[in-house]
Scaffold this motif. Structure first.
Motif, PDB file in Angstrom:
ATOM      1  N   ASP A  37       0.823  -1.213   0.000  1.00  7.33           N
ATOM      2  CA  ASP A  37       0.000   0.000   0.000  1.00  7.33           C
ATOM      3  C   ASP A  37       0.856   1.263   0.000  1.00  7.33           C
ATOM      4  O   ASP A  37       1.600   1.520   0.941  1.00  7.33           O
ATOM      5  N   VAL A  39       1.388   5.107   0.467  1.00  3.65           N
ATOM      6  CA  VAL A  39       0.730   6.129   1.291  1.00  3.65           C
ATOM      7  C   VAL A  39       1.178   7.558   0.965  1.00  3.65           C
ATOM      8  O   VAL A  39       0.543   8.512   1.389  1.00  3.65           O
ATOM      9  N   TYR A  40       2.264   7.706   0.234  1.00  6.17           N
ATOM     10  CA  TYR A  40       2.735   9.057  -0.058  1.00  6.17           C
ATOM     11  C   TYR A  40       3.751   8.997  -1.179  1.00  6.17           C
ATOM     12  O   TYR A  40       4.617   8.120  -1.200  1.00  6.17           O
ATOM     13  N   GLU A  59       6.522   6.293  -0.624  1.00  2.00           N
ATOM     14  CA  GLU A  59       6.400   5.728   0.717  1.00  2.00           C
ATOM     15  C   GLU A  59       5.270   4.708   0.733  1.00  2.00           C
ATOM     16  O   GLU A  59       4.126   5.044   0.453  1.00  2.00           O
ATOM     17  N   ALA A  60       5.583   3.483   1.095  1.00  2.00           N
ATOM     18  CA  ALA A  60       4.549   2.484   1.350  1.00  2.00           C
ATOM     19  C   ALA A  60       4.504   2.254   2.858  1.00  2.00           C
ATOM     20  O   ALA A  60       5.352   2.765   3.596  1.00  2.00           O
TER      21      ALA A  60
END
Lengths: 125, 346
Positions: A37, A39-40, A59-60
């Motif tokens: 996932d 996130v950023y 970023e995960a």
């Protein structure tokens, strides 16, 4: 795993869609799956990049990874949608999850990119 | 999939965030068979555990579980663990990566009538966690799970399989841990029965990734990240399981000295600005100077904020204290907050 034939790829898991001297860049479904996932996505600025130079980071939840310019040129556009919805990189890596557009300077660099089958061979999927 | 403590373990099934929210909203299942289980028998079993662990075993009675730790002589942490009072025997549940080390450590300290048995390879463990965990399991057993208090256990059958079930977990949610014989046929039956019983709650398997984010949101320590042989339980916020007044135990003298000298650092929760994720090993900057270290960090799926645990100087360990975390060259503002980061429902 899906590696569209019309795209080119790098060993650092970016894909490139070529449209004249402008290319669109994202990360492959394989990379998105390995990261998990997202996130950023931090792409600080429109700027000149050399081939192989980091232009941002992704970023995960579990890890962070640099994004590398697949070609030399100038970043002219950053996908505004991934600012609020970084998960697009997971759900639609070759479409809405694109990251930047680059106006390239040296078309000869295109020859060094991998085609879909060569990339598939590299990642073993 | 990753190799972890000799097991092939999934980091994620559907995605860490979806799995995380599944546990917080309904129910998820963790195959944590990799955890270690030791049985301790003999007339002196309880006295032995009292000497080897930091918590007070005399406060336990049959059917209760206790969170505890083992320390080295210098007060550093060997492992954190669960102690199950099984009547005339004790079961310890230890971290998978520490099984060999812990067993050797305990073996080296055996005195009197004590027999240690490593049951790790013959014990399967499933953790069923989330607000719908009780409803799920209640369909599979005659045991009165609804009346089972936190940190208590029962023996009986779930899905027709002999097991020990405790109301424990590593998520901060209502949840249960079910120990049974490590047999592939039994494990499949247990797994399938649980998933059938939880189908209406969209029960899902949960990987190591969400296990980590779930525990971090409620501020539970992870051995190897937040605590290890270089940290003592007092600075790690584990003073509540460190009963210095209970009498002699391994590490006590060093811990008493550390407490008398005054703790130098504390493990605290940090709320970190922005969306760059603070991670294990990143420096904490106080007044422009490196002064601490992040031990765990993530983007909290429930808060949608970056959170971290970090060792910081005691002077800046109170909630509200501000500092920075150096995230790949950038100093990002952070402040100390109370843990858990979110409300617990265990």
């Amino acid at each position: 795993m899906d590696f569209p034939k019309e795209l080119k790829y790098t060993e650092t898991h970016e894909w490139v869609r070529i449209d004249g001297d402008t290319v669109t860049v994202g990360i492959t479904a394989y990379a998105a799956g390995e990261l998990g996932d997202v996130v950023y996505i931090d792409i600080p600025e429109l700027k000149h990049v050399d081939k192989g130079e980091p232009f941002g980071s992704i970023e995960a939840v579990k890890t962070v990874s640099d994004l590398y310019a697949p070609l030399t040129g100038t970043i002219t556009e950053i996908n505004p949608a991934i600012g609020d919805k970084p998960e697009l990189v997971n759900s639609d890596p070759y479409g809405e999850g694109w990251m930047v557009r680059i106006t390239i300077e040296n078309a000869a660099e295109l020859d060094a990119l991998l085609d879909a089958e060569a990339y598939r061979g590299k990642v073993g999927h | 999939m990753v190799d972890f403590a000799g097991f092939r373990m999934p980091v994620q099934y559907q995605g860490i965030i979806a799995e995380h929210k599944r546990v917080r909203t309904t129910v998820g299942v963790f195959d944590v068979t990799h955890m270690g289980e030791f049985e301790i028998r003999g007339r002196d079993a309880f006295a032995f555990i009292q000497r080897m662990t930091t918590n007070d075993v005399t406060r336990l009675s049959e059917g209760k579980v206790q969170y505890s730790a083992m320390c080295y002589d210098d007060g550093g942490i060997v492992d954190d663990l669960l102690v199950y009072h099984c009547g005339d025997t004790v079961q310890l549940v230890v971290n998978a990566s520490n099984i060999a080390k812990d067993f050797a450590w305990l073996s080296d300290h055996v005195a009197g009538d004590v027999t240690l048995v490593n049951r790790s390879d013959e014990t399967a463990l499933l953790a069923i966690q989330g607000p719908k965990s009780l409803e799920t399991l209640a369909r599979l057993t005659d045991l009165d799970l609804a009346s089972l208090p936190y940190y208590h256990f029962l023996r009986g059958r779930i899905a027709g399989i002999d097991c020990l079930v405790s109301r424990t977990g590593y998520t901060g949610e209502l949840g249960y841990e079910v120990y049974f014989e490590a047999d592939i046929g039994l494990a499949k039956r247990m797994w399938d029965a649980i998933f059938e019983a939880g189908e209406e709650f969209e029960i899902a398997p949960i990987g190591l990734g969400a296990r980590d984010t779930l525990r971090l949101e409620v501020g539970y320590c992870l051995y190897g990240n937040d605590i290890d042989r270089t940290t003592n339980p007092l600075e790690a916020g584990l003073g509540w399981i460190t009963k210095l007044g209970k009498g002699e135990f391994v590490g006590r003298d060093a811990l008493v000295r550390a407490k008398e000298a005054g703790l130098k650092r504390k493990l605290v929760g940090l709320l970190v600005e922005g969306r760059s994720v603070p991670r294990h090993g990143y420096e904490v900057i106080v007044n422009g100077v490196p002064a601490g270290v992040v031990t765990s960090g993530t983007m909290s799926p429930m808060l949608e904020r970056c959170i971290a645990m970090a060792y910081v100087p005691v002077a800046v360990s109170e909630p509200g204290a501000s500092m920075h975390v150096r995230i790949r060259g950038q100093d990002v503002p952070a402040r100390v907050v109370k843990v858990p980061f979110i409300e617990k429902h265990a």
